[in-house]
Design a protein around this motif. Structure first.
Motif, PDB file in Angstrom:
ATOM      1  N   THR A   7       0.770  -1.192   0.114  1.00  0.00           N
ATOM      2  CA  THR A   7       0.189  -0.076  -0.035  1.00  0.00           C
ATOM      3  C   THR A   7       1.090   1.122  -0.010  1.00  0.00           C
ATOM      4  O   THR A   7       2.158   1.314   0.797  1.00  0.00           O
ATOM      5  CB  THR A   7      -0.751   0.247   1.055  1.00  0.00           C
ATOM      6  N   THR A   8       0.403   2.151  -0.721  1.00  0.00           N
ATOM      7  CA  THR A   8       1.283   3.243  -0.724  1.00  0.00           C
ATOM      8  C   THR A   8       0.680   4.164   0.379  1.00  0.00           C
ATOM      9  O   THR A   8      -0.217   4.383   0.772  1.00  0.00           O
ATOM     10  CB  THR A   8       0.677   4.172  -2.265  1.00  0.00           C
ATOM     11  N   VAL A   9       1.839   4.661   0.975  1.00  0.00           N
ATOM     12  CA  VAL A   9       1.743   5.612   2.050  1.00  0.00           C
ATOM     13  C   VAL A   9       2.002   6.946   1.561  1.00  0.00           C
ATOM     14  O   VAL A   9       2.994   7.241   0.994  1.00  0.00           O
ATOM     15  CB  VAL A   9       2.416   5.120   2.971  1.00  0.00           C
ATOM     16  N   THR A  10       1.070   8.034   1.941  1.00  0.00           N
ATOM     17  CA  THR A  10       1.424   9.212   1.650  1.00  0.00           C
ATOM     18  C   THR A  10       1.670  10.052   2.871  1.00  0.00           C
ATOM     19  O   THR A  10       1.140   9.810   3.958  1.00  0.00           O
ATOM     20  CB  THR A  10       0.179   9.805   0.723  1.00  0.00           C
TER      21      THR A  10
END
Length: 174
Positions: A7-10
């Protein structure tokens, strides 16, 4: 979302800025504290070095004093030995002086006795000469007076010389 996918974390950068600023400030503060501690460590190292030097100098002075005390004690002992030697020499010389003064007094007395004897003999000679002259004059009244006077003077001089030679000889042998 499936398995195995990431998952991309921003990240909200605006939220991190205060945190970054706080961290930067903390790092600056820590750096200043570290620099201060570093300065204190250097100062303490310098103080320690100065104390080591002072200690070394004190040890050397103590050794120098100890050496100086020994040197002075040795010098004092040497002077005491010299003083004892001089005291013994003084006693010896005083004894010799007393002996010499006694000898001088003895020679002086003997010399005076010889002078007195010489004077007595000269006086006796004069009296005898006078008696001889009278007897001679009575015996031969018409003789030449100059030759009689010269003969008496020669006899007188010979007796005086003999007396003086005997006195000097006695003085020199004693």
């Amino acid at each position: 979302m499936g398995r195995g996918s990431i998952t991309t974390v921003t990240v909200n950068q605006s939220l991190l800025r205060p945190l970054n600023l706080e961290v930067k400030e903390q790092i600056k503060t820590l750096n200043k504290m570290f620099a201060s501690f570093d300065d204190k460590v250097r100062f303490l190292e310098q103080q320690n070095k100065m104390l080591e030097n002072k200690w070394s100098l004190l040890q050397q002075q103590k050794m120098a004093r100890s050496n100086m005390d020994n040197m002075f004690q040795s010098y004092i002992n040497n002077l005491r030995r010299q003083l004892d030697t001089l005291g013994q020499e003084k006693l010896k010389l005083e004894a010799e002086l007393g002996n010499m003064q006694g000898l001088v007094e003895d020679f002086k007395n003997k010399y005076e006795d010889e002078i007195n004897k010489c004077t007595e003999l000269e006086n006796e000679f004069v009296l005898m000469k006078k008696d001889v002259d009278e007897a001679y004059m009575n015996k031969k009244p018409l003789l030449d007076m100059d030759s009689i006077v010269a003969e008496v003077k020669a006899q007188d001089k010979e007796i005086t010389n003999n007396s003086q030679a005997k006195a000097e000889n006695l003085y020199q042998t004693k």
